[in-house]
Design a protein around this motif. Structure first.
Motif, PDB file in Angstrom:
ATOM      1  N   VAL A  95      36.273  47.198  44.439  1.00 23.99           N
ATOM      2  CA  VAL A  95      36.342  46.522  43.146  1.00 23.99           C
ATOM      3  C   VAL A  95      35.362  45.351  43.088  1.00 23.99           C
ATOM      4  N   PHE A  96      34.862  45.120  41.882  1.00 19.41           N
ATOM      5  CA  PHE A  96      34.032  43.958  41.577  1.00 19.41           C
ATOM      6  C   PHE A  96      34.582  43.330  40.305  1.00 19.41           C
ATOM      7  N   VAL A  97      34.825  42.029  40.333  1.00 19.86           N
ATOM      8  CA  VAL A  97      35.197  41.280  39.134  1.00 19.86           C
ATOM      9  C   VAL A  97      34.268  40.076  39.064  1.00 19.86           C
ATOM     10  N   GLY A  98      33.534  39.966  37.967  1.00 17.15           N
ATOM     11  CA  GLY A  98      32.628  38.841  37.767  1.00 17.15           C
ATOM     12  C   GLY A  98      32.865  38.205  36.417  1.00 17.15           C
ATOM     13  N   VAL A  99      32.872  36.871  36.396  1.00 15.65           N
ATOM     14  CA  VAL A  99      33.152  36.120  35.170  1.00 15.65           C
ATOM     15  C   VAL A  99      32.182  34.950  35.077  1.00 15.65           C
ATOM     16  N   THR A 100      31.642  34.718  33.874  1.00 13.35           N
ATOM     17  CA  THR A 100      30.832  33.524  33.638  1.00 13.35           C
ATOM     18  C   THR A 100      31.527  32.630  32.615  1.00 13.35           C
ATOM     19  N   SER A 101      31.227  31.343  32.738  1.00  9.44           N
ATOM     20  CA  SER A 101      31.811  30.350  31.846  1.00  9.44           C
ATOM     21  C   SER A 101      30.940  29.097  31.869  1.00  9.44           C
ATOM     22  N   PRO A 102      31.032  28.287  30.826  1.00 14.21           N
ATOM     23  CA  PRO A 102      30.331  27.005  30.892  1.00 14.21           C
ATOM     24  C   PRO A 102      30.872  26.118  32.023  1.00 14.21           C
ATOM     25  N   HIS A 103      32.127  26.352  32.426  1.00  9.92           N
ATOM     26  CA  HIS A 103      32.780  25.474  33.406  1.00  9.92           C
ATOM     27  C   HIS A 103      33.402  26.278  34.551  1.00  9.92           C
ATOM     28  N   ARG A 104      33.282  25.770  35.761  1.00  8.08           N
ATOM     29  CA  ARG A 104      33.741  26.501  36.938  1.00  8.08           C
ATOM     30  C   ARG A 104      35.246  26.728  36.959  1.00  8.08           C
ATOM     31  N   GLY A 105      36.037  25.779  36.490  1.00  7.63           N
ATOM     32  CA  GLY A 105      37.490  25.936  36.518  1.00  7.63           C
ATOM     33  C   GLY A 105      37.938  27.146  35.717  1.00  7.63           C
ATOM     34  N   ASP A 106      37.358  27.329  34.545  1.00 10.54           N
ATOM     35  CA  ASP A 106      37.694  28.481  33.714  1.00 10.54           C
ATOM     36  C   ASP A 106      37.242  29.778  34.382  1.00 10.54           C
ATOM     37  N   ALA A 107      36.050  29.768  34.979  1.00 10.46           N
ATOM     38  CA  ALA A 107      35.535  30.972  35.632  1.00 10.46           C
ATOM     39  C   ALA A 107      36.408  31.370  36.818  1.00 10.46           C
ATOM     40  N   TYR A 108      36.790  30.387  37.654  1.00 12.16           N
ATOM     41  CA  TYR A 108      37.658  30.685  38.801  1.00 12.16           C
ATOM     42  C   TYR A 108      39.009  31.234  38.341  1.00 12.16           C
ATOM     43  N   ALA A 109      39.637  30.533  37.407  1.00 15.67           N
ATOM     44  CA  ALA A 109      40.979  30.933  36.959  1.00 15.67           C
ATOM     45  C   ALA A 109      40.959  32.308  36.306  1.00 15.67           C
ATOM     46  N   ALA A 110      39.996  32.559  35.430  1.00 17.31           N
ATOM     47  CA  ALA A 110      39.928  33.848  34.741  1.00 17.31           C
ATOM     48  C   ALA A 110      39.670  34.981  35.728  1.00 17.31           C
ATOM     49  N   ASN A 111      38.798  34.756  36.704  1.00 15.96           N
ATOM     50  CA  ASN A 111      38.509  35.788  37.693  1.00 15.96           C
ATOM     51  C   ASN A 111      39.761  36.134  38.483  1.00 15.96           C
ATOM     52  N   GLU A 112      40.475  35.113  38.935  1.00 17.90           N
ATOM     53  CA  GLU A 112      41.693  35.360  39.712  1.00 17.90           C
ATOM     54  C   GLU A 112      42.759  36.056  38.855  1.00 17.90           C
ATOM     55  N   PHE A 113      42.904  35.635  37.617  1.00 12.61           N
ATOM     56  CA  PHE A 113      43.853  36.250  36.693  1.00 12.61           C
ATOM     57  C   PHE A 113      43.538  37.730  36.497  1.00 12.61           C
ATOM     58  N   ILE A 114      42.268  38.041  36.218  1.00 17.46           N
ATOM     59  CA  ILE A 114      41.874  39.432  36.006  1.00 17.46           C
ATOM     60  C   ILE A 114      42.181  40.261  37.244  1.00 17.46           C
ATOM     61  N   MET A 115      41.844  39.747  38.415  1.00 10.71           N
ATOM     62  CA  MET A 115      42.093  40.492  39.652  1.00 10.71           C
ATOM     63  C   MET A 115      43.584  40.670  39.892  1.00 10.71           C
ATOM     64  N   ASP A 116      44.373  39.621  39.697  1.00 13.08           N
ATOM     65  CA  ASP A 116      45.821  39.712  39.901  1.00 13.08           C
ATOM     66  C   ASP A 116      46.443  40.755  38.978  1.00 13.08           C
ATOM     67  N   TYR A 117      46.073  40.730  37.711  1.00 17.17           N
ATOM     68  CA  TYR A 117      46.650  41.678  36.762  1.00 17.17           C
ATOM     69  C   TYR A 117      46.115  43.091  36.973  1.00 17.17           C
ATOM     70  N   LEU A 118      44.884  43.196  37.424  1.00 18.00           N
ATOM     71  CA  LEU A 118      44.327  44.509  37.734  1.00 18.00           C
ATOM     72  C   LEU A 118      45.163  45.184  38.826  1.00 18.00           C
ATOM     73  N   LYS A 119      45.622  44.398  39.803  1.00 20.65           N
ATOM     74  CA  LYS A 119      46.387  44.959  40.922  1.00 20.65           C
ATOM     75  C   LYS A 119      47.761  45.478  40.495  1.00 20.65           C
ATOM     76  N   ILE A 120      48.354  44.884  39.462  1.00 24.75           N
ATOM     77  CA  ILE A 120      49.720  45.296  39.116  1.00 24.75           C
ATOM     78  C   ILE A 120      49.836  46.050  37.799  1.00 24.75           C
ATOM     79  N   GLU A 121      48.870  45.888  36.885  1.00 23.59           N
ATOM     80  CA  GLU A 121      49.007  46.500  35.561  1.00 23.59           C
ATOM     81  C   GLU A 121      48.082  47.678  35.308  1.00 23.59           C
ATOM     82  N   ALA A 122      46.943  47.696  35.950  1.00 22.19           N
ATOM     83  CA  ALA A 122      45.996  48.789  35.689  1.00 22.19           C
ATOM     84  C   ALA A 122      46.535  50.079  36.305  1.00 22.19           C
ATOM     85  N   PRO A 123      46.412  51.189  35.587  1.00 19.12           N
ATOM     86  CA  PRO A 123      46.976  52.455  36.067  1.00 19.12           C
ATOM     87  C   PRO A 123      46.097  53.133  37.130  1.00 19.12           C
ATOM     88  N   PHE A 124      46.114  52.526  38.323  1.00 19.52           N
ATOM     89  CA  PHE A 124      45.473  53.107  39.501  1.00 19.52           C
ATOM     90  C   PHE A 124      46.562  53.495  40.482  1.00 19.52           C
TER      91      PHE A 124
END
Length: 150
Positions: A95-124
């Motif tokens: 897996v690859f998850v990449g996120v850009t943002s004007p600010h690092r805090g938003d980029a870190y949080a969104a990336n972790e959120f996407i990865m966390d939800y991908l692990k439990i909600e995506a139908p894999f």
């Protein structure tokens, strides 16, 4: 804002994905990427390979919904999610998850959120091949707990 979602059998280049996130992107000061690979051990057992299956069409919609949730919570712009399917050997990228943002805090949080939800909600569906045979994997309790913290 640009989203890229790909479910694929072929490997991907982290450098190419990073370039796609940053190319002609002078608005964002932060880029956060995560890559996941097949480990050689899981829950104390030797792993020989990992097979991933998915539900075409539904998987992409699920990933798009996860990204949309992240967009509601954080100021993010470009998002790239690649998830491989098929039989993967030890050390291969999953897996690859990449996120850009004007600010690092938003980029870190969104990336972790996407990865966390991908692990439990995506139908894999994931099947490990071990010394004790093949077994289908469920989402780990710690992954569910982490996702609930959001």
């Amino acid at each position: 804002m640009t989203d890229f979602i790909s479910i694929q059998t072929q490997d991907f280049s982290v450098a190419e994905q990073l370039q796609a996130l940053e190319e002609d992107n002078v608005s964002d000061g932060a880029t956060v990427i995560f890559t996941g690979r097949v480990r050689d051990k899981n829950e104390g057992q030797q792993v020989h390979s990992l097979t991933l299956e998915h539900y075409p069409g539904m998987t992409e919609k699920s990933l798009a919904a996860i990204i949309a949730q992240a967009r509601q919570r954080w100021q993010i712009n470009r998002v790239r999610v690649i998830h491989r399917i098929g039989q993967l050997s030890i050390g291969e990228q999953i897996v690859f998850v990449g996120v850009t943002s004007p600010h690092r805090g938003d980029a870190y949080a969104a990336n972790e959120f996407i990865m966390d939800y991908l692990k439990i909600e995506a139908p894999f569906w994931k099947k490990e091949s071990t010394n004790d045979g093949d077994k289908w994997l469920d989402a780990k309790q710690q992954d569910n707990q982490k996702a609930q913290s959001w």
